[in-house]
Enzyme design. Structure first.
Site, PDB file in Angstrom:
ATOM      1  N   ASP A  37       0.863  -1.175   0.000  1.00  0.00           N
ATOM      2  CA  ASP A  37       0.000   0.000   0.000  1.00  0.00           C
ATOM      3  C   ASP A  37       0.901   1.226   0.000  1.00  0.00           C
ATOM      4  OD1 ASP A  37      -2.155   2.019   0.897  1.00  0.00           O
ATOM      5  OD2 ASP A  37      -3.277   0.152   0.997  1.00  0.00           O
ATOM      6  N   TYR A 150     -13.879   4.958 -14.020  1.00  0.00           N
ATOM      7  CA  TYR A 150     -13.957   3.783 -13.147  1.00  0.00           C
ATOM      8  C   TYR A 150     -14.532   2.589 -13.913  1.00  0.00           C
ATOM      9  CZ  TYR A 150     -14.930   0.879  -9.058  1.00  0.00           C
ATOM     10  OH  TYR A 150     -14.965  -0.159  -8.151  1.00  0.00           O
ATOM     11  N   LYS A 154     -12.563  -0.928 -15.026  1.00  0.00           N
ATOM     12  CA  LYS A 154     -13.030  -2.193 -14.464  1.00  0.00           C
ATOM     13  C   LYS A 154     -13.476  -3.170 -15.559  1.00  0.00           C
ATOM     14  CE  LYS A 154     -12.111  -1.292 -10.200  1.00  0.00           C
ATOM     15  NZ  LYS A 154     -10.994  -2.007  -9.537  1.00  0.00           N
ATOM     16  N   THR A 185     -17.309  -0.807   3.356  1.00  0.00           N
ATOM     17  CA  THR A 185     -15.963  -0.376   3.742  1.00  0.00           C
ATOM     18  C   THR A 185     -16.074   0.975   4.432  1.00  0.00           C
ATOM     19  OG1 THR A 185     -15.641   0.732   1.625  1.00  0.00           O
ATOM     20  CG2 THR A 185     -14.939  -1.571   1.772  1.00  0.00           C
TER      21      THR A 185
END
Length: 244
Positions: A37, A150, A154, A185
């Site tokens: 990360d 996006y 994807k 999340t």
């Protein structure tokens, strides 16, 4: 259970959210995991919490040299890599007219090009391991329309997965994509979006959003030998949204 016993895994975007959930599940099931990360503080804290079978490596997934570093660190610490989860990604909610070329290129670099670089970087290590499993995290928006940028990336992840699966079958490497819907999340359930998410969940056939662990269970299955005959496929976790 030890469904990943003896396996070495890399999970990107793993300091928090779904990535952290995948890492925890993998460790529970016996894997040794390199978590990557840009958020060094949270990544190091998670690795420390999980113990000697977890190693954090700071990584910008859009940089090819960082991929080389991650593979080297994984092999040095644990041996050849068996599993790669391309989880890192960003989202952007702008119209075509509002999106700059720079913003568009950034989301392509992080969501799409990084997946290509990750697969390319890990294949030689998986060949040394005698095979492996690559799990590319796409989205339900890799199947149906969503925000510009996006959605595009994807869909691209879905296509790359199929192309790579055909090529990598010769190496004993399976490649599949996972397509989550709305997941609880921290980003999704924060106070300023919580009400909107709750309202949207009424339109989901199962009448709720998913928990990160529900996605992790699918990722675990694909990483394990239980999915030994699954490659080039999409695995959808959206509560029935795309079935409508």
């Amino acid at each position: 259970m030890n469904r990943l016993a003896g396996k070495v895994a890399i999970v990107t975007g793993a300091a928090q959210g779904m990535g952290a959930s995948h890492v925890k599940k993998f460790i529970e099931e016996g894997a040794k995991v390199v978590l990557t990360d840009l958020n060094e503080e949270k990544g190091q804290a998670l690795a420390k919490e999980l113990g000697e079978n977890a190693l954090f490596v700071k990584q910008n997934v859009a940089l090819e040299e960082d991929w080389s570093k991650v593979i080297d660190e994984a092999e040095k610490a644990f041996g050849p890599v068996n599993v790669l989860v391309n989880n890192a990604g960003i989202t952007m909610a702008k119209s075509i007219l509002q999106t700059t070329a720079e913003e568009y290129r950034r989301i392509v670099e992080i969501n799409q090009v990084s997946v290509f670089m990750g697969m390319k970087a890990v294949i030689p290590s998986m060949q040394k391991a005698g095979g492996g499993s690559i799990v590319n995290i796409s989205s339900m928006n890799g199947l149906v329309a969503g925000a510009i940028g996006y959605t595009d990336t994807k869909f691209a992840v879905r296509g790359m997965t199929k192309a790579a699966a055909i090529e990598c079958a010769n190496y004993g490497i399976r490649v599949n994509s996972v397509h989550p819907g709305v997941i609880a999340t921290p980003m999704v359930v924060q106070e300023d979006t919580k009400a909107a998410v709750e309202e949207f969940s009424k339109h989901i056939p199962l009448k709720r959003v998913a928990q990160s662990e529900e996605v992790s269970n699918m990722v675990l299955f694909l990483a394990s030998d239980e999915a030994s005959y699954s490659t080039g496929s999409e695995f959808v976790i959206d509560g029935g949204l795309t079935a409508q």
